[in-house]
Design a protein around this motif. Structure first.
Motif, PDB file in Angstrom:
ATOM      1  N   GLU A  59      65.476 -17.762  49.018  1.00 52.42           N
ATOM      2  CA  GLU A  59      64.355 -17.898  48.392  1.00 52.42           C
ATOM      3  C   GLU A  59      64.524 -17.676  46.630  1.00 52.42           C
ATOM      4  OE1 GLU A  59      59.898 -17.978  49.941  1.00 52.42           O
ATOM      5  OE2 GLU A  59      60.875 -18.629  51.733  1.00 52.42           O
ATOM      6  N   VAL A  60      64.161 -16.708  46.225  1.00 55.89           N
ATOM      7  CA  VAL A  60      63.768 -16.480  44.273  1.00 55.89           C
ATOM      8  C   VAL A  60      65.295 -16.395  43.721  1.00 55.89           C
ATOM      9  CG1 VAL A  60      63.724 -14.763  42.730  1.00 55.89           C
ATOM     10  CG2 VAL A  60      62.589 -14.004  45.041  1.00 55.89           C
ATOM     11  N   ARG A  61      66.561 -17.029  44.958  1.00 54.25           N
ATOM     12  CA  ARG A  61      68.135 -16.962  44.523  1.00 54.25           C
ATOM     13  C   ARG A  61      68.299 -18.799  45.099  1.00 54.25           C
ATOM     14  NH1 ARG A  61      72.278 -13.023  47.081  1.00 54.25           N
ATOM     15  NH2 ARG A  61      71.162 -10.817  46.628  1.00 54.25           N
ATOM     16  N   ARG A  62      67.855 -19.056  45.421  1.00 56.90           N
ATOM     17  CA  ARG A  62      68.098 -20.747  45.008  1.00 56.90           C
ATOM     18  C   ARG A  62      66.964 -20.732  43.916  1.00 56.90           C
ATOM     19  NH1 ARG A  62      64.679 -21.793  49.492  1.00 56.90           N
ATOM     20  NH2 ARG A  62      66.390 -21.211  50.779  1.00 56.90           N
ATOM     21  N   GLU A  63      65.863 -20.393  43.827  1.00 56.01           N
ATOM     22  CA  GLU A  63      64.817 -21.037  42.970  1.00 56.01           C
ATOM     23  C   GLU A  63      65.469 -20.430  40.992  1.00 56.01           C
ATOM     24  OE1 GLU A  63      61.358 -22.510  41.427  1.00 56.01           O
ATOM     25  OE2 GLU A  63      62.008 -23.129  43.252  1.00 56.01           O
ATOM     26  N   MET A  64      65.880 -19.673  41.363  1.00 54.62           N
ATOM     27  CA  MET A  64      66.919 -19.182  39.865  1.00 54.62           C
ATOM     28  C   MET A  64      67.880 -20.089  39.948  1.00 54.62           C
ATOM     29  SD  MET A  64      68.922 -15.638  39.478  1.00 54.62           S
ATOM     30  CE  MET A  64      70.397 -15.643  41.022  1.00 54.62           C
ATOM     31  N   HIS A  65      68.237 -20.311  41.080  1.00 55.51           N
ATOM     32  CA  HIS A  65      69.497 -21.888  40.819  1.00 55.51           C
ATOM     33  C   HIS A  65      69.383 -23.454  39.892  1.00 55.51           C
ATOM     34  CE1 HIS A  65      72.738 -18.330  41.889  1.00 55.51           C
ATOM     35  NE2 HIS A  65      73.249 -19.030  43.044  1.00 55.51           N
ATOM     36  N   ILE A  66      68.473 -23.011  40.564  1.00 53.07           N
ATOM     37  CA  ILE A  66      67.622 -24.759  40.363  1.00 53.07           C
ATOM     38  C   ILE A  66      66.813 -24.609  38.918  1.00 53.07           C
ATOM     39  CG2 ILE A  66      65.615 -26.263  41.033  1.00 53.07           C
ATOM     40  CD1 ILE A  66      65.738 -25.235  44.058  1.00 53.07           C
ATOM     41  N   ARG A  67      66.037 -23.242  39.238  1.00 52.83           N
ATOM     42  CA  ARG A  67      65.560 -24.318  37.215  1.00 52.83           C
ATOM     43  C   ARG A  67      66.900 -23.233  36.458  1.00 52.83           C
ATOM     44  NH1 ARG A  67      59.225 -23.201  36.615  1.00 52.83           N
ATOM     45  NH2 ARG A  67      59.001 -23.325  39.013  1.00 52.83           N
ATOM     46  N   ALA A  68      67.872 -22.850  36.327  1.00 53.71           N
ATOM     47  CA  ALA A  68      68.991 -22.590  35.731  1.00 53.71           C
ATOM     48  C   ALA A  68      69.908 -24.059  35.031  1.00 53.71           C
ATOM     49  CB  ALA A  68      69.889 -21.755  36.237  1.00 53.71           C
ATOM     50  N   PHE A  74      74.168 -26.470  34.195  1.00 60.98           N
ATOM     51  CA  PHE A  74      75.374 -25.190  34.921  1.00 60.98           C
ATOM     52  C   PHE A  74      74.389 -24.255  34.264  1.00 60.98           C
ATOM     53  CE2 PHE A  74      77.822 -25.607  31.456  1.00 60.98           C
ATOM     54  CZ  PHE A  74      78.332 -25.528  31.509  1.00 60.98           C
ATOM     55  N   ALA A  75      74.964 -23.095  35.164  1.00 66.91           N
ATOM     56  CA  ALA A  75      74.626 -21.874  34.578  1.00 66.91           C
ATOM     57  C   ALA A  75      75.776 -20.519  34.921  1.00 66.91           C
ATOM     58  CB  ALA A  75      72.991 -21.191  34.503  1.00 66.91           C
ATOM     59  N   SER A  76      75.480 -19.419  34.506  1.00 64.61           N
ATOM     60  CA  SER A  76      76.186 -17.795  34.923  1.00 64.61           C
ATOM     61  C   SER A  76      75.480 -17.155  35.275  1.00 64.61           C
ATOM     62  CB  SER A  76      77.301 -17.353  33.954  1.00 64.61           C
ATOM     63  OG  SER A  76      76.175 -16.773  32.923  1.00 64.61           O
ATOM     64  N   ALA A  77      76.346 -16.191  36.675  1.00 67.75           N
ATOM     65  CA  ALA A  77      75.021 -15.285  37.014  1.00 67.75           C
ATOM     66  C   ALA A  77      74.751 -14.861  35.899  1.00 67.75           C
ATOM     67  CB  ALA A  77      75.610 -14.619  37.510  1.00 67.75           C
ATOM     68  N   ASP A  78      75.140 -13.828  34.212  1.00 63.20           N
ATOM     69  CA  ASP A  78      74.561 -13.154  33.844  1.00 63.20           C
ATOM     70  C   ASP A  78      73.534 -13.942  33.141  1.00 63.20           C
ATOM     71  OD1 ASP A  78      75.978 -11.193  34.011  1.00 63.20           O
ATOM     72  OD2 ASP A  78      77.870 -12.265  32.095  1.00 63.20           O
ATOM     73  N   ASP A  79      73.576 -15.327  33.065  1.00 61.27           N
ATOM     74  CA  ASP A  79      71.987 -15.877  31.980  1.00 61.27           C
ATOM     75  C   ASP A  79      70.912 -16.597  33.381  1.00 61.27           C
ATOM     76  OD1 ASP A  79      73.939 -16.947  29.779  1.00 61.27           O
ATOM     77  OD2 ASP A  79      74.621 -19.307  30.931  1.00 61.27           O
ATOM     78  N   LEU A  80      72.128 -16.289  34.906  1.00 66.56           N
ATOM     79  CA  LEU A  80      70.395 -16.278  35.023  1.00 66.56           C
ATOM     80  C   LEU A  80      69.808 -15.005  36.105  1.00 66.56           C
ATOM     81  CD1 LEU A  80      72.575 -18.255  38.135  1.00 66.56           C
ATOM     82  CD2 LEU A  80      70.721 -19.201  36.814  1.00 66.56           C
ATOM     83  N   SER A  81      70.480 -14.419  35.951  1.00 66.55           N
ATOM     84  CA  SER A  81      70.247 -12.155  36.051  1.00 66.55           C
ATOM     85  C   SER A  81      68.812 -12.287  34.819  1.00 66.55           C
ATOM     86  CB  SER A  81      70.868 -11.193  36.144  1.00 66.55           C
ATOM     87  OG  SER A  81      71.494 -11.570  34.766  1.00 66.55           O
ATOM     88  N   SER A  82      69.546 -12.711  33.372  1.00 65.09           N
ATOM     89  CA  SER A  82      68.058 -12.383  32.152  1.00 65.09           C
ATOM     90  C   SER A  82      67.185 -12.565  32.254  1.00 65.09           C
ATOM     91  CB  SER A  82      69.832 -12.434  31.287  1.00 65.09           C
ATOM     92  OG  SER A  82      69.419 -13.116  30.644  1.00 65.09           O
ATOM     93  N   GLN A  83      66.988 -14.027  33.052  1.00 66.10           N
ATOM     94  CA  GLN A  83      66.063 -14.848  32.476  1.00 66.10           C
ATOM     95  C   GLN A  83      65.004 -14.546  32.509  1.00 66.10           C
ATOM     96  OE1 GLN A  83      66.679 -18.581  34.746  1.00 66.10           O
ATOM     97  NE2 GLN A  83      67.589 -19.640  33.424  1.00 66.10           N
ATOM     98  N   LYS A  84      63.628 -14.640  31.479  1.00 70.82           N
ATOM     99  CA  LYS A  84      62.559 -13.835  31.824  1.00 70.82           C
ATOM    100  C   LYS A  84      61.514 -15.135  32.302  1.00 70.82           C
ATOM    101  CE  LYS A  84      63.910  -9.905  29.796  1.00 70.82           C
ATOM    102  NZ  LYS A  84      64.612  -9.602  30.132  1.00 70.82           N
ATOM    103  N   LEU A  85      61.046 -14.307  33.406  1.00 68.56           N
ATOM    104  CA  LEU A  85      59.883 -15.236  34.133  1.00 68.56           C
ATOM    105  C   LEU A  85      58.520 -15.291  34.288  1.00 68.56           C
ATOM    106  CD1 LEU A  85      61.126 -14.990  37.574  1.00 68.56           C
ATOM    107  CD2 LEU A  85      61.986 -16.632  36.422  1.00 68.56           C
ATOM    108  N   HIS A  86      58.365 -14.275  32.939  1.00 69.19           N
ATOM    109  CA  HIS A  86      57.075 -13.101  32.789  1.00 69.19           C
ATOM    110  C   HIS A  86      57.217 -12.675  31.307  1.00 69.19           C
ATOM    111  CE1 HIS A  86      53.496 -11.234  32.286  1.00 69.19           C
ATOM    112  NE2 HIS A  86      53.495 -10.690  32.181  1.00 69.19           N
TER     113      HIS A  86
END
Length: 86
Positions: A59-68, A74-86
């Protein structure tokens, strides 16, 4: 019925992980959250919690891809993993 239980348990596990990270004053990112969920199920013996943890990670991965995708198209894996949520 089982899917409802797993979905609720996944939501609970996400909430537990986020709460722990906030208590530890850790900056929350998609990568940190998924790492925390992986750690939570690593030594888990309850099969329901393991399945729920895997579902939570998905679910977190899916949401991560949707938000990115909403932000950049579109977004790379590096962009996704470094996005801050808080």
């Amino acid at each position: 019925m089982k899917n409802d239980f797993e979905e609720k348990m996944a939501d609970i596990m996400i909430g537990e992980a986020v709460t722990a990270l906030l208590d530890e004053d850790v900056a929350i990112s998609w990568a940190v959250l998924t790492d925390r969920l992986r750690a939570a199920i690593e030594h888990e013996t309850d099969e329901d919690r393991v399945r729920a943890g895997l579902r939570a990670i998905e679910e977190v991965r899916r949401e991560m891809h949707i938000r990115a995708g909403e932000k950049t198209g579109f977004a790379s894996a590096d962009d996704l993993s470094s996005q801050k949520l808080h």
